[in-house]
Design a protein around this motif. Structure first.
Motif, mmCIF file in Angstrom:
data_model
loop_
_atom_site.group_PDB
_atom_site.id
_atom_site.type_symbol
_atom_site.label_atom_id
_atom_site.label_comp_id
_atom_site.label_asym_id
_atom_site.label_seq_id
_atom_site.Cartn_x
_atom_site.Cartn_y
_atom_site.Cartn_z
ATOM 1 N N TYR A 57 0.636 -1.233 0.058
ATOM 2 C CA TYR A 57 -0.055 0.072 0.061
ATOM 3 C C TYR A 57 1.144 1.418 0.227
ATOM 4 C CZ TYR A 57 -3.361 3.697 1.477
ATOM 5 O OH TYR A 57 -4.087 4.715 1.678
ATOM 6 N N GLU A 58 1.741 1.330 0.614
ATOM 7 C CA GLU A 58 2.865 2.544 0.853
ATOM 8 C C GLU A 58 3.546 2.879 -0.432
ATOM 9 O OE1 GLU A 58 5.442 1.821 4.291
ATOM 10 O OE2 GLU A 58 4.053 1.737 5.639
ATOM 11 N N GLN A 59 4.031 1.533 -0.826
ATOM 12 C CA GLN A 59 4.691 1.757 -2.532
ATOM 13 C C GLN A 59 3.621 2.247 -3.327
ATOM 14 O OE1 GLN A 59 6.072 -2.351 -3.260
ATOM 15 N NE2 GLN A 59 7.908 -1.843 -2.342
ATOM 16 N N GLU A 60 2.557 1.619 -3.543
ATOM 17 C CA GLU A 60 1.392 2.161 -4.557
ATOM 18 C C GLU A 60 1.085 3.790 -4.239
ATOM 19 O OE1 GLU A 60 0.406 0.559 -6.945
ATOM 20 O OE2 GLU A 60 1.630 -1.188 -6.608
ATOM 21 N N THR A 61 0.899 4.103 -3.060
ATOM 22 C CA THR A 61 0.596 5.480 -2.535
ATOM 23 C C THR A 61 1.652 6.432 -3.089
ATOM 24 O OG1 THR A 61 -0.806 4.583 -0.641
ATOM 25 C CG2 THR A 61 -0.175 6.878 -0.809
ATOM 26 N N ALA A 62 2.961 5.969 -2.783
ATOM 27 C CA ALA A 62 4.104 6.708 -3.278
ATOM 28 C C ALA A 62 4.114 7.058 -4.650
ATOM 29 C CB ALA A 62 5.311 6.169 -2.623
ATOM 30 N N GLU A 63 3.927 6.060 -5.477
ATOM 31 C CA GLU A 63 3.794 6.070 -7.062
ATOM 32 C C GLU A 63 2.579 7.054 -7.624
ATOM 33 O OE1 GLU A 63 4.702 5.685 -10.762
ATOM 34 O OE2 GLU A 63 6.009 4.960 -9.082
ATOM 35 N N ILE A 64 1.617 6.965 -6.683
ATOM 36 C CA ILE A 64 0.693 7.643 -7.153
ATOM 37 C C ILE A 64 0.857 9.147 -6.578
ATOM 38 C CG2 ILE A 64 -2.085 8.570 -6.454
ATOM 39 C CD1 ILE A 64 -2.543 5.721 -6.453
ATOM 40 N N ASP A 65 1.171 9.552 -5.821
ATOM 41 C CA ASP A 65 1.890 10.837 -5.161
ATOM 42 C C ASP A 65 3.061 11.371 -6.327
ATOM 43 O OD1 ASP A 65 0.222 10.633 -3.238
ATOM 44 O OD2 ASP A 65 1.767 10.131 -1.771
#
Length: 96
Positions: A57-65
């Motif tokens: 989840y953290e990796q996906e959120t960082a990519e979206i940001d």
């Protein structure tokens, strides 16, 4: 080699209520993953360690940001109702 025989109760289900005809109603994802890892080990292939859902989840959120900062993802302050009032239909590629 791993032992893959199922017990009769697991195959047939509860004899008083139902019979599964040999297939589970829903596969057990954890068991399937465990068996896949065992098969990979038996075949001499590298075994992938599963990441925690929080880390994914953290990796996906960082990519979206990152995509938002680069302008690749459209963002806006309008609510859904306001967007529908501006353009009630989605854009079309047809001339009309």
């Amino acid at each position: 080699m791993a032992h893959h025989h199922k017990s009769n109760k697991r195959v047939e289900g509860d004899p008083d209520r139902d019979h599964g005809r040999g297939l589970p109603r829903r596969p057990d994802d954890a068991e399937l993953e465990e068996r896949a890892q065992e098969d990979r080990r038996d075949a001499g292939l590298p075994v992938r360690e599963q990441e925690s859902p929080e880390r994914i989840y953290e990796q996906e959120t960082a990519e979206i940001d990152r995509q938002v900062e680069r302008g690749e993802v459209e963002t806006g302050d309008l609510t859904r109702r306001q967007r529908e009032q501006e353009a009630p239909f989605p854009p079309t590629r047809y001339d009309g």
